[in-house]
Design a protein around this motif. Sequence first.
Motif, PDB file in Angstrom:
ATOM      1  N   GLU A  46       0.824  -1.210   0.000  1.00 10.34           N
ATOM      2  CA  GLU A  46       0.000   0.000   0.000  1.00 10.34           C
ATOM      3  C   GLU A  46       0.864   1.269   0.000  1.00 10.34           C
ATOM      4  O   GLU A  46       0.468   2.289  -0.557  1.00 10.34           O
ATOM      5  CB  GLU A  46      -0.930   0.025   1.216  1.00 10.34           C
ATOM      6  CG  GLU A  46      -1.880  -1.145   1.309  1.00 10.34           C
ATOM      7  CD  GLU A  46      -1.239  -2.391   1.923  1.00 10.34           C
ATOM      8  OE1 GLU A  46      -0.273  -2.278   2.721  1.00 10.34           O
ATOM      9  OE2 GLU A  46      -1.689  -3.494   1.587  1.00 10.34           O
ATOM     10  N   ASP A  66       2.136   1.670  -3.520  1.00 10.27           N
ATOM     11  CA  ASP A  66       1.008   2.154  -4.327  1.00 10.27           C
ATOM     12  C   ASP A  66       0.778   3.643  -4.106  1.00 10.27           C
ATOM     13  O   ASP A  66       0.530   4.392  -5.058  1.00 10.27           O
ATOM     14  CB  ASP A  66      -0.273   1.385  -3.997  1.00 10.27           C
ATOM     15  CG  ASP A  66      -0.240  -0.060  -4.473  1.00 10.27           C
ATOM     16  OD1 ASP A  66       0.634  -0.409  -5.293  1.00 10.27           O
ATOM     17  OD2 ASP A  66      -1.100  -0.836  -4.000  1.00 10.27           O
ATOM     18  N   HIS A 125       3.498   5.661  -5.811  1.00  9.33           N
ATOM     19  CA  HIS A 125       3.250   5.651  -7.255  1.00  9.33           C
ATOM     20  C   HIS A 125       2.113   6.615  -7.605  1.00  9.33           C
ATOM     21  O   HIS A 125       2.216   7.404  -8.553  1.00  9.33           O
ATOM     22  CB  HIS A 125       2.916   4.231  -7.728  1.00  9.33           C
ATOM     23  CG  HIS A 125       2.554   4.155  -9.171  1.00  9.33           C
ATOM     24  ND1 HIS A 125       3.468   4.334 -10.178  1.00  9.33           N
ATOM     25  CD2 HIS A 125       1.358   3.947  -9.780  1.00  9.33           C
ATOM     26  CE1 HIS A 125       2.853   4.243 -11.341  1.00  9.33           C
ATOM     27  NE2 HIS A 125       1.573   4.003 -11.127  1.00  9.33           N
ATOM     28  N   PHE A 126       1.041   6.569  -6.841  1.00  8.08           N
ATOM     29  CA  PHE A 126      -0.098   7.462  -7.065  1.00  8.08           C
ATOM     30  C   PHE A 126       0.322   8.928  -6.959  1.00  8.08           C
ATOM     31  O   PHE A 126      -0.010   9.747  -7.823  1.00  8.08           O
ATOM     32  CB  PHE A 126      -1.210   7.154  -6.059  1.00  8.08           C
ATOM     33  CG  PHE A 126      -2.333   8.151  -6.084  1.00  8.08           C
ATOM     34  CD1 PHE A 126      -3.291   8.111  -7.079  1.00  8.08           C
ATOM     35  CD2 PHE A 126      -2.406   9.144  -5.112  1.00  8.08           C
ATOM     36  CE1 PHE A 126      -4.324   9.044  -7.114  1.00  8.08           C
ATOM     37  CE2 PHE A 126      -3.436  10.082  -5.142  1.00  8.08           C
ATOM     38  CZ  PHE A 126      -4.393  10.034  -6.140  1.00  8.08           C
TER      39      PHE A 126
END
Length: 151
Positions: free
Chosen positions: A78, A81, A84-85
């Motif tokens: 998470e 992620d 990256h977001f």
Amino acid sequence: MADLIAFLIEHFQDFDACPAPNDLSSLLEEVGFDGVEINYALMLLEILTAEPLISAKQEFTDSLRVYTVDETDIFPPEVIDLLHFLSREQALNPSQRELVVHALLCMPPEDITVDLAKVLSLLVLWIQRSELPVLIGDELMMALHGQTVMH
């Protein structure tokens, strides 16, 4: 840690107004923060302000960040992620993302969470006086107060 960083951002909206480390340490102790938490925060501030090659105005690129085996062993999926977001949405430029990764690697592995990554992202952006998209900023600020919904 989130409460301490929230205190810094809310009470010193401009990073330049933040007191010197010794004065800041005394102030944080007076407010009631734990000594271990203060030491981590001061360490992070030193690390994040000692990077001479980092530019808040660095261009965003379409480059792909590949995480090392050590990083993927330590960071929950998470967290990767989220980073990256934030990069994809241009809330963090590549250098800022690397500062967040570096700061996360300085933390005890058992403490690394999405909320901590959000708080450290805010810390990097605050130190570099960077602006970020309002909706993403609101979401990151919610992590300071224990309410998160972004993944």
